[in-house]
Design a protein around this motif. Structure first.
Motif, PDB file in Angstrom:
ATOM      1  N   LEU A 127      -8.537  -6.284  -9.965  1.00 24.84           N
ATOM      2  CA  LEU A 127      -7.293  -5.545  -9.822  1.00 24.84           C
ATOM      3  C   LEU A 127      -6.183  -6.464  -9.337  1.00 24.84           C
ATOM      4  O   LEU A 127      -6.414  -7.385  -8.554  1.00 24.84           O
ATOM      5  CB  LEU A 127      -7.472  -4.382  -8.838  1.00 24.84           C
ATOM      6  CG  LEU A 127      -8.343  -3.219  -9.310  1.00 24.84           C
ATOM      7  CD1 LEU A 127      -8.633  -2.280  -8.143  1.00 24.84           C
ATOM      8  CD2 LEU A 127      -7.655  -2.456 -10.431  1.00 24.84           C
ATOM      9  N   ASP A 163      -1.374  -3.097 -10.284  1.00 28.23           N
ATOM     10  CA  ASP A 163      -2.265  -1.979 -10.573  1.00 28.23           C
ATOM     11  C   ASP A 163      -2.189  -0.912  -9.490  1.00 28.23           C
ATOM     12  O   ASP A 163      -2.190   0.284  -9.793  1.00 28.23           O
ATOM     13  CB  ASP A 163      -3.702  -2.469 -10.725  1.00 28.23           C
ATOM     14  CG  ASP A 163      -3.908  -3.280 -11.995  1.00 28.23           C
ATOM     15  OD1 ASP A 163      -3.177  -3.031 -12.973  1.00 28.23           O
ATOM     16  OD2 ASP A 163      -4.789  -4.145 -12.015  1.00 28.23           O
ATOM     17  N   CYS A 201      -0.918   2.708 -10.431  1.00 28.10           N
ATOM     18  CA  CYS A 201      -1.909   3.781 -10.293  1.00 28.10           C
ATOM     19  C   CYS A 201      -1.422   4.858  -9.326  1.00 28.10           C
ATOM     20  O   CYS A 201      -1.684   6.050  -9.535  1.00 28.10           O
ATOM     21  CB  CYS A 201      -3.248   3.218  -9.821  1.00 28.10           C
ATOM     22  SG  CYS A 201      -4.169   2.354 -11.114  1.00 28.10           S
ATOM     23  N   ALA A 251      -8.737   1.166 -14.032  1.00 24.80           N
ATOM     24  CA  ALA A 251      -7.973  -0.075 -14.194  1.00 24.80           C
ATOM     25  C   ALA A 251      -8.840  -1.292 -13.911  1.00 24.80           C
ATOM     26  O   ALA A 251      -8.788  -2.297 -14.621  1.00 24.80           O
ATOM     27  CB  ALA A 251      -6.749  -0.052 -13.277  1.00 24.80           C
ATOM     28  N   ARG A 276      -9.696  -4.137 -16.629  1.00 26.50           N
ATOM     29  CA  ARG A 276      -9.328  -5.543 -16.408  1.00 26.50           C
ATOM     30  C   ARG A 276     -10.557  -6.446 -16.416  1.00 26.50           C
ATOM     31  O   ARG A 276     -10.499  -7.581 -16.900  1.00 26.50           O
ATOM     32  CB  ARG A 276      -8.579  -5.677 -15.091  1.00 26.50           C
ATOM     33  CG  ARG A 276      -7.225  -4.995 -15.091  1.00 26.50           C
ATOM     34  CD  ARG A 276      -6.154  -5.871 -14.446  1.00 26.50           C
ATOM     35  NE  ARG A 276      -4.865  -5.181 -14.538  1.00 26.50           N
ATOM     36  CZ  ARG A 276      -4.061  -5.284 -15.568  1.00 26.50           C
ATOM     37  NH1 ARG A 276      -4.416  -6.041 -16.599  1.00 26.50           N
ATOM     38  NH2 ARG A 276      -2.902  -4.629 -15.594  1.00 26.50           N
ATOM     39  N   PHE A 310      -0.884   0.071 -18.094  1.00 29.62           N
ATOM     40  CA  PHE A 310      -1.762  -1.093 -18.102  1.00 29.62           C
ATOM     41  C   PHE A 310      -1.050  -2.309 -18.692  1.00 29.62           C
ATOM     42  O   PHE A 310      -1.140  -3.425 -18.151  1.00 29.62           O
ATOM     43  CB  PHE A 310      -3.026  -0.782 -18.911  1.00 29.62           C
ATOM     44  CG  PHE A 310      -3.994  -1.930 -18.972  1.00 29.62           C
ATOM     45  CD1 PHE A 310      -4.870  -2.164 -17.929  1.00 29.62           C
ATOM     46  CD2 PHE A 310      -4.016  -2.780 -20.067  1.00 29.62           C
ATOM     47  CE1 PHE A 310      -5.762  -3.235 -17.978  1.00 29.62           C
ATOM     48  CE2 PHE A 310      -4.903  -3.840 -20.126  1.00 29.62           C
ATOM     49  CZ  PHE A 310      -5.778  -4.067 -19.077  1.00 29.62           C
ATOM     50  N   GLY A 341       1.569  -3.623 -16.178  1.00 27.46           N
ATOM     51  CA  GLY A 341       0.946  -4.408 -15.116  1.00 27.46           C
ATOM     52  C   GLY A 341       0.511  -5.781 -15.589  1.00 27.46           C
ATOM     53  O   GLY A 341       0.583  -6.765 -14.843  1.00 27.46           O
TER      54      GLY A 341
END
Length: 558
Positions: free
Chosen positions: A8, A12, A16, A56, A60, A481, A484
């Motif tokens: 992360l 994120d 989030c 997430a 990732r 996503f 980020g």
């Protein structure tokens, strides 16, 4: 779990948290038009935040592994062979069509949205009587003439309206499949993400049922969206090569043509392509004045040529009310909650552009059409005066504006919005004087279309598939996503520019739309869903490039 949390990034956590607040609030705004800050809501937001973090982190982790191991042993060799054959783009497009064909047949002859019936009526009046005063640029004039020319003359000549409509659907499906095939080719040959990534993109375009369901609609949105995919590919390559991809006249003219077509086929298309290209041209510090030809051509077309055509033919332009869906909803909410606070002067200005006698009763928190209407009420200068009143009232009661905006945007953060189709018989603008009454009625396909619709519903009810069919995935999760990813501190310079068309399309095409729910919201998402695989592959490319740069620095330091 530890490995997942390590992947992360700071972005994120922020994204989030924002998404958790929005996702938890959306059902309240869609259901009752308000979201009270209660214990139940807070708990829902917290649990949603934790779930999004887990999602997430897992995503990732998978992307980091893919970026490290793109060309590992065991990759599907048949993909490499297929991508190296002659005419492989055409072959992939035909393969996609073959996979889609059963759905297209089940939904024969295709679905015409209400707007399209109206556009066909306009074309028929124009072609039969030469009456341009019945033409309207409420929907892009180019779309009206193109779809009318493609469907009406041949349908009248043969008497086979449904077969001609199906032919149009097949041509549209081929052009869309060709755009998707070029996306697969771009992932493999330009981004060099390997056969697994190319196969994943191909599988998504072939197997996700939202694509054939979208392709079979005869609508301005389906027409614009495959052109938009071509533009997105060219724009992404422009960013990836720091502008070098447009050094050749052929590439520059093709890119200019795609920009012009995007401008002609969607009202907000001009702003999407111009904003994206001008920002990229400036940030990349492109010194070639020749590369401003796409900008000059778009401005000339939409700023001079099209207005001259509308004026010469006396065609009614699109109403000023169309881009004001969100402000109008804010005003309606203001009237409902603070009607006594409106001064006589403000009321008089508002009444020039809105039906103030019924605005409170007409107000629907999730749809602007009842308040906005379909035609312009006042003169152009009245809308400027309205915006001044709108701004002043917003300063007095920003909470009303905030709730109105949340209601309008709630569909894009929802898991319950997924409708794939609009019934062929939905035809408020259908005129049997011009088009035979039997044309909109499905014949043998009535039962097959209903069966496919029920199949789609069954997929959504299955938790394994519901995420893939929901608005929230494409309008919120995937954009967050990507945001980020490209805004991470050590992202290669300029790589964030490639996502601009996607986000401008989301902001201008969805957030400012008159509705974000039900059947209408689905078609506004076409450009987003069509380019979502490309966006994710760009995120993978950015991750791969970043990791390679970090490895180079690390090796050099060592």
């Amino acid at each position: 779990m530890t490995n997942i949390t390590k992947c992360l990034i700071k972005n994120d956590y922020i994204l989030c948290a924002i998404l958790a607040i929005a996702f938890a609030a959306a059902p309240y705004f869609m259901g009752s038009g308000a979201c009270p800050i209660s214990l139940a809501y807070c708990l829902s937001a917290v649990f949603t935040f934790l779930a999004l973090l887990l999602f997430a982190g897992f995503t990732r982790t998978m992307m980091n592994r893919a970026a490290t191991d793109l060309n590992a042993d065991g990759t599907p060799g048949f993909v490499e062979r297929a991508m190296s054959t002659r005419h492989h783009v055409l072959r992939i497009a035909l393969f996609i069509i073959l996979i889609w064909l059963p759905v297209l047949v089940l939904l024969y002859p295709g679905t015409l949205i209400n707007d399209t019936w109206g556009q066909l009526n306009q074309y028929i009046v124009f072609s039969d009587y030469g009456l341009t005063k019945y033409l309207s640029d409420h929907h892009p004039l180019f779309d009206t003439m193109l779809m009318g020319l493609a469907i009406v003359p041949l349908s009248r000549l043969t008497g086979q309206w449904q077969m001609v409509i199906f032919g149009y659907v097949l041509i549209q499906a081929f052009m869309t499949a060709l755009a998707f095939s070029l996306t697969v080719d771009y992932v493999y040959h330009k981004l060099k993400l390997g056969p697994r990534a190319a196969l994943l993109v191909l599988a998504a375009y072939c197997l996700l049922p939202l694509y054939p369901a979208s392709v079979q609609t005869v609508s301005k949105d389906a027409l614009f969206s495959w052109i938009y995919v071509f533009f997105s590919l060219q724009f992404t390559e422009f960013v990836r090569t720091d502008g070098q991809s447009l050094n050749h006249w052929g590439s520059l003219l093709l890119f200019t043509l795609l920009m012009l077509l995007c401008c002609l086929t969607k009202k907000v298309g001009m702003y999407i392509v111009l904003f994206s290209y001008i920002i990229a041209w400036a940030v990349l510090q492109i010194k070639s004045v020749r590369l401003l030809i796409p900008v000059a051509g778009s401005v000339l077309l939409m700023g001079i040529i099209m207005p001259a055509v509308l004026e010469t033919w006396r065609i009614a332009p699109g109403g000023k009310q169309e881009p004001l869906s969100l402000p109008f909803q804010m005003t309606a909410r203001y009237v409902v909650e603070h009607g006594d606070d409106i001064t006589p002067e403000e009321y008089e200005i508002l009444s020039r552009v809105l039906d103030m006698d019924s605005i409170a009763e007409d107000y629907n928190p999730v749809s602007a059409d009842p308040v906005k209407g379909y035609s312009q009420m006042g003169a152009d200068e009245d809308y400027s005066a309205y915006l001044c009143v709108w701004f002043r009232q917003g300063l007095r009661h920003p909470d009303s504006y905030w709730r109105a905006a949340c209601c309008m945007l709630s569909g894009w953060f929802s898991w319950s919005e997924y409708d794939p189709l609009m019934n062929m018989n939905w035809r408020n603008q259908f005129d049997p004087y011009f088009i035979p009454e039997w044309v909109p009625v499905r014949t043998f396909s009535e039962s097959t279309a209903a069966a496919y619709q029920e199949f789609y519903h069954a997929l959504y009810r299955n938790p394994l598939f519901s995420l893939l069919l929901s608005y929230g995935l494409y309008a919120a999760l995937i954009p967050a996503f990507a945001l980020g990813t490209v805004l991470k501190r050590n992202t290669p310079k300029g790589h964030w520019l490639a996502v601009l068309p996607f986000f401008f399309s989301l902001a201008l095409g969805c957030w400012l739309a008159p509705v974000s729910v039900h059947l209408e919201g689905k078609r506004y998402l076409y450009p987003i869903t069509y380019t979502a695989p490309l966006l994710l592959m760009w995120c993978l490319y950015v991750t791969k490039t970043r990791r390679e740069a970090e490895k180079t620095v690390s090796d050099g330091h060592y």
